[in-house]
Design an enzyme around this catalytic site. Structure first.
Site, PDB file in Angstrom:
ATOM      1  N   CYS A 123       0.858  -1.189   0.000  1.00  0.00           N
ATOM      2  CA  CYS A 123       0.000   0.000   0.000  1.00  0.00           C
ATOM      3  C   CYS A 123       0.894   1.239   0.000  1.00  0.00           C
ATOM      4  O   CYS A 123       1.705   1.432   0.912  1.00  0.00           O
ATOM      5  CB  CYS A 123      -0.925   0.003   1.209  1.00  0.00           C
ATOM      6  SG  CYS A 123      -1.804   1.573   1.392  1.00  0.00           S
TER       7      CYS A 123
ATOM      8  N   CYS B  44       0.563   3.447   3.178  1.00  0.00           N
ATOM      9  CA  CYS B  44       1.181   2.793   4.344  1.00  0.00           C
ATOM     10  C   CYS B  44       2.696   2.943   4.272  1.00  0.00           C
ATOM     11  O   CYS B  44       3.349   3.211   5.288  1.00  0.00           O
ATOM     12  CB  CYS B  44       0.815   1.304   4.397  1.00  0.00           C
ATOM     13  SG  CYS B  44      -0.833   0.958   5.038  1.00  0.00           S
TER      14      CYS B  44
ATOM     15  N   ASP C 243       0.451  16.504  -2.290  1.00  0.00           N
ATOM     16  CA  ASP C 243       0.146  15.604  -3.405  1.00  0.00           C
ATOM     17  C   ASP C 243       1.235  15.756  -4.468  1.00  0.00           C
ATOM     18  O   ASP C 243       1.658  16.875  -4.776  1.00  0.00           O
ATOM     19  CB  ASP C 243      -1.231  15.942  -3.997  1.00  0.00           C
ATOM     20  CG  ASP C 243      -1.740  14.839  -4.912  1.00  0.00           C
ATOM     21  OD1 ASP C 243      -2.751  14.199  -4.554  1.00  0.00           O
ATOM     22  OD2 ASP C 243      -1.136  14.618  -5.985  1.00  0.00           O
TER      23      ASP C 243
ATOM     24  N   HIS D 211      -4.266   1.347   8.232  1.00  0.00           N
ATOM     25  CA  HIS D 211      -4.778   1.080   6.889  1.00  0.00           C
ATOM     26  C   HIS D 211      -6.280   0.862   6.920  1.00  0.00           C
ATOM     27  O   HIS D 211      -6.785  -0.040   7.570  1.00  0.00           O
ATOM     28  CB  HIS D 211      -4.089  -0.152   6.296  1.00  0.00           C
ATOM     29  CG  HIS D 211      -4.529  -0.431   4.888  1.00  0.00           C
ATOM     30  ND1 HIS D 211      -3.992   0.212   3.794  1.00  0.00           N
ATOM     31  CD2 HIS D 211      -5.476  -1.260   4.410  1.00  0.00           C
ATOM     32  CE1 HIS D 211      -4.585  -0.215   2.701  1.00  0.00           C
ATOM     33  NE2 HIS D 211      -5.491  -1.120   3.039  1.00  0.00           N
TER      34      HIS D 211
ATOM     35  N   ASN E  61     -12.213  10.474  -2.301  1.00  0.00           N
ATOM     36  CA  ASN E  61     -12.727   9.577  -3.328  1.00  0.00           C
ATOM     37  C   ASN E  61     -12.815   8.158  -2.771  1.00  0.00           C
ATOM     38  O   ASN E  61     -11.892   7.700  -2.089  1.00  0.00           O
ATOM     39  CB  ASN E  61     -11.802   9.593  -4.542  1.00  0.00           C
ATOM     40  CG  ASN E  61     -11.683  10.967  -5.170  1.00  0.00           C
ATOM     41  OD1 ASN E  61     -12.656  11.719  -5.200  1.00  0.00           O
ATOM     42  ND2 ASN E  61     -10.505  11.314  -5.640  1.00  0.00           N
TER      43      ASN E  61
ATOM     44  N   GLY F 151     -13.604   7.482  -8.289  1.00  0.00           N
ATOM     45  CA  GLY F 151     -12.338   7.980  -8.836  1.00  0.00           C
ATOM     46  C   GLY F 151     -11.146   7.728  -7.935  1.00  0.00           C
ATOM     47  O   GLY F 151     -10.116   8.389  -8.058  1.00  0.00           O
TER      48      GLY F 151
ATOM     49  N   HIS G 228      -6.180   3.507   0.142  1.00  0.00           N
ATOM     50  CA  HIS G 228      -5.930   3.808   1.562  1.00  0.00           C
ATOM     51  C   HIS G 228      -6.624   5.144   1.792  1.00  0.00           C
ATOM     52  O   HIS G 228      -6.290   6.130   1.121  1.00  0.00           O
ATOM     53  CB  HIS G 228      -4.420   3.879   1.825  1.00  0.00           C
ATOM     54  CG  HIS G 228      -4.023   4.190   3.245  1.00  0.00           C
ATOM     55  ND1 HIS G 228      -3.075   3.428   3.933  1.00  0.00           N
ATOM     56  CD2 HIS G 228      -4.396   5.183   4.090  1.00  0.00           C
ATOM     57  CE1 HIS G 228      -2.912   3.957   5.143  1.00  0.00           C
ATOM     58  NE2 HIS G 228      -3.692   5.016   5.263  1.00  0.00           N
TER      59      HIS G 228
ATOM     60  N   HIS H  31      -7.932   8.636   2.256  1.00  0.00           N
ATOM     61  CA  HIS H  31      -7.213   9.916   2.301  1.00  0.00           C
ATOM     62  C   HIS H  31      -8.159  11.049   1.992  1.00  0.00           C
ATOM     63  O   HIS H  31      -9.122  10.900   1.250  1.00  0.00           O
ATOM     64  CB  HIS H  31      -6.021   9.937   1.337  1.00  0.00           C
ATOM     65  CG  HIS H  31      -6.349   9.539  -0.077  1.00  0.00           C
ATOM     66  ND1 HIS H  31      -6.531   8.227  -0.463  1.00  0.00           N
ATOM     67  CD2 HIS H  31      -6.526  10.283  -1.184  1.00  0.00           C
ATOM     68  CE1 HIS H  31      -6.811   8.180  -1.745  1.00  0.00           C
ATOM     69  NE2 HIS H  31      -6.824   9.405  -2.222  1.00  0.00           N
TER      70      HIS H  31
HETATM   71  P1  AMP Z   1      -7.191   9.308  -5.362  1.00  0.00           P
HETATM   72  O1  AMP Z   1      -7.381   9.330  -6.855  1.00  0.00           O
HETATM   73  O2  AMP Z   1      -8.280  10.009  -4.619  1.00  0.00           O
HETATM   74  O3  AMP Z   1      -6.940   7.900  -4.871  1.00  0.00           O
HETATM   75  O4  AMP Z   1      -5.903  10.173  -5.081  1.00  0.00           O
HETATM   76  C1  AMP Z   1      -4.604   9.661  -5.035  1.00  0.00           C
HETATM   77  C2  AMP Z   1      -3.674  10.845  -5.051  1.00  0.00           C
HETATM   78  O5  AMP Z   1      -2.396  10.408  -4.648  1.00  0.00           O
HETATM   79  C3  AMP Z   1      -3.522  11.508  -6.414  1.00  0.00           C
HETATM   80  O6  AMP Z   1      -3.922  12.878  -6.333  1.00  0.00           O
HETATM   81  C4  AMP Z   1      -2.018  11.382  -6.706  1.00  0.00           C
HETATM   82  O7  AMP Z   1      -1.472  12.509  -7.357  1.00  0.00           O
HETATM   83  C5  AMP Z   1      -1.444  11.189  -5.320  1.00  0.00           C
HETATM   84  N1  AMP Z   1      -0.181  10.470  -5.247  1.00  0.00           N
HETATM   85  C6  AMP Z   1       0.156   9.330  -5.887  1.00  0.00           C
HETATM   86  N2  AMP Z   1       1.388   8.937  -5.536  1.00  0.00           N
HETATM   87  C7  AMP Z   1       1.860   9.864  -4.654  1.00  0.00           C
HETATM   88  C8  AMP Z   1       3.075  10.028  -3.934  1.00  0.00           C
HETATM   89  N3  AMP Z   1       4.098   9.147  -4.022  1.00  0.00           N
HETATM   90  N4  AMP Z   1       3.210  11.104  -3.130  1.00  0.00           N
HETATM   91  C9  AMP Z   1       2.209  12.005  -3.011  1.00  0.00           C
HETATM   92  N5  AMP Z   1       1.026  11.896  -3.658  1.00  0.00           N
HETATM   93  C10 AMP Z   1       0.852  10.845  -4.472  1.00  0.00           C
HETATM   94 ZN    ZN Z   2      -2.434   1.497   3.517  1.00  0.00          ZN
END
Ligand code: AMP
Ligand code: ZN
Length: 123
Positions: free
Chosen positions: A5, A8, A31, A47, A91, A97, A102, A104
């Site tokens: 994950c 995580c 992000d 988690h 989301n 989407g 995990h 957030h």
């Molecule tokens: P979601 O589509 O709601 O699951 O959002 C996932 C978010 O995680 C997206 O906005 C990505 O740009 C962000 N994301 C993916 N990998 C990383 C990372 N290594 N560090 C920071 N943000 C990330």
């Molecule tokens: Zn996780």
């Protein structure tokens, strides 16, 4: 900790992030692909996949998580008051989407216009 994950691994420091906040239960970081001038992700250390998995038993920690949002927003560049503000997005699932499984919160803000990507992420 759930195997493989991403969040995580970020919470454990195994993958780097631009952290802005951490305590025993939560972590917030920028992000990697910001959709607004301010775009933070706030995650619980434990988690849990998404808000679909939340029950009344989670009210305590979830309430603490929500209460961090305005503080993190203002500390990281969102102006307070009716001329400022922020957007909170979480989301859940494919139709929601969600890309990272995990739970957030996206905390989005800063002066508009924001990127067109927000049309899919957060409108
Ligand atoms: P979601 O589509 O709601 O699951 O959002 C996932 C978010 O995680 C997206 O906005 C990505 O740009 C962000 N994301 C993916 N990998 C990383 C990372 N290594 N560090 C920071 N943000 C990330
Ligand atoms: Zn996780």
């Amino acid at each position: 900790m759930s195997e493989n994950c991403l969040f995580c691994k970020i919470a454990k420091g195994e993958i780097p992030s631009r952290k802005v906040y951490e305590d025993d239960d939560f972590l917030a970081f920028h992000d990697i692909n910001p959709a607004a001038p301010v775009h933070l992700l706030l995650v619980p250390r434990k988690h849990i996949v998404s808000l679909e998995d939340v029950t009344a038993a989670d009210a305590g920690w979830l309430g603490r998580m929500v209460s961090l949002v305005p503080r993190l927003a203002s500390e990281n560049g969102c102006s307070p008051g009716p001329e400022g503000g922020f957007r909170l997005v979480s989301n859940a699932g494919k139709d929601g989407g969600q890309e990272v499984a995990h739970l957030h919160f996206h905390i989005l803000g800063g002066p508009r216009p924001w990127q067109a990507r927000l049309a899919t992420l957060a409108s």
